[in-house]
Design a protein around this motif. Sequence first.
Motif, mmCIF file in Angstrom:
data_model
loop_
_atom_site.group_PDB
_atom_site.id
_atom_site.type_symbol
_atom_site.label_atom_id
_atom_site.label_comp_id
_atom_site.label_asym_id
_atom_site.label_seq_id
_atom_site.Cartn_x
_atom_site.Cartn_y
_atom_site.Cartn_z
ATOM 1 N N ASP A 61 60.080 -14.260 -2.366
ATOM 2 C CA ASP A 61 60.028 -13.142 -3.107
ATOM 3 C C ASP A 61 59.584 -11.901 -2.149
ATOM 4 O O ASP A 61 58.927 -12.133 -1.496
ATOM 5 C CB ASP A 61 59.273 -13.203 -4.406
ATOM 6 N N ASP A 80 68.815 -6.899 -5.526
ATOM 7 C CA ASP A 80 68.902 -8.424 -5.082
ATOM 8 C C ASP A 80 67.657 -9.017 -5.958
ATOM 9 O O ASP A 80 66.703 -8.837 -6.506
ATOM 10 C CB ASP A 80 68.474 -8.572 -3.540
ATOM 11 N N ASP A 81 68.146 -10.547 -6.380
ATOM 12 C CA ASP A 81 67.017 -11.442 -6.898
ATOM 13 C C ASP A 81 65.950 -11.491 -6.419
ATOM 14 O O ASP A 81 64.994 -11.931 -6.810
ATOM 15 C CB ASP A 81 67.735 -12.562 -7.402
ATOM 16 N N LYS A 82 65.726 -11.540 -5.174
ATOM 17 C CA LYS A 82 64.758 -11.859 -4.343
ATOM 18 C C LYS A 82 63.485 -10.596 -4.499
ATOM 19 O O LYS A 82 62.459 -10.859 -4.370
ATOM 20 C CB LYS A 82 64.869 -11.922 -2.823
ATOM 21 N N LYS A 84 60.953 -8.233 -6.641
ATOM 22 C CA LYS A 84 60.513 -8.467 -7.681
ATOM 23 C C LYS A 84 59.685 -7.271 -7.878
ATOM 24 O O LYS A 84 59.275 -7.084 -9.344
ATOM 25 C CB LYS A 84 59.445 -9.736 -7.727
ATOM 26 N N ARG A 171 62.453 -3.972 -13.008
ATOM 27 C CA ARG A 171 61.608 -4.467 -12.218
ATOM 28 C C ARG A 171 60.122 -3.846 -12.305
ATOM 29 O O ARG A 171 60.173 -2.586 -12.340
ATOM 30 C CB ARG A 171 61.630 -4.574 -10.711
#
Length: 226
Positions: A61, A80-82, A84, A171
């Motif tokens: 992450d 992007d999902d990484k 956080k 986020r």
Amino acid sequence: MNAIFNVILVHGAWADGSSWNKIIPLLATKNMTVTAVQLPLTGFEADVAAVRRAIALALGDVVLVGHSYAGAVIGEAGNDDKVKRLVYVDAFAPDAGESAGSLFAQFQPAPLGAELRPDAEGFLSLSHKGVFELFAQDLDEAEKAVVYATQGPINGAALGGVLTKAAWHARPTFYLIGDQDHAIPRAEQEKMATRMDATIEHVDASHVSMLSKPEAVANFILKAAV
């Protein structure tokens, strides 16, 4: 929130990755894995692509940090999902359908605006006065000279890059406001940070707070990470 140990730092206009050179060691001493992206500053899509490449290489992450113009870049690349958490440092924070340039056009006039110098190919540089009195006024003379000499001209069209989706909607977001900023006025930073429902802190610094108040900036990034 779970602790994150990957930090990706993204510089703004009239800069390069070395603008984080005081922040990187401070984060490294806290066992953070740090990457400072080198933006081409030739266009918004190319800048977003550079950040996406850095995210792809991260092992785990990411806390994604953007200064100034890079606030727009991380707002797009940060989907992007990484990624956080997002950290904005004296930065533009466009929503979907907005750009750094469209926000700037709505702001109260910033003194730095009068010190932009376009070349024949549409790249913008800062004048000597712009750097020494308005952009980096709280650095010592030697550091100002380095900022002036190494500034990365930005293609004016990059400032018009429009976000398709603003990552800050999904986020936790953090915003550090430079109270002596003459590039993005403090009141405008406060409006953007409030709109994002960001965790807000202030630092008594110019637009380049990562150079003039590195401990404060590093500590703020660490708060976002843990």
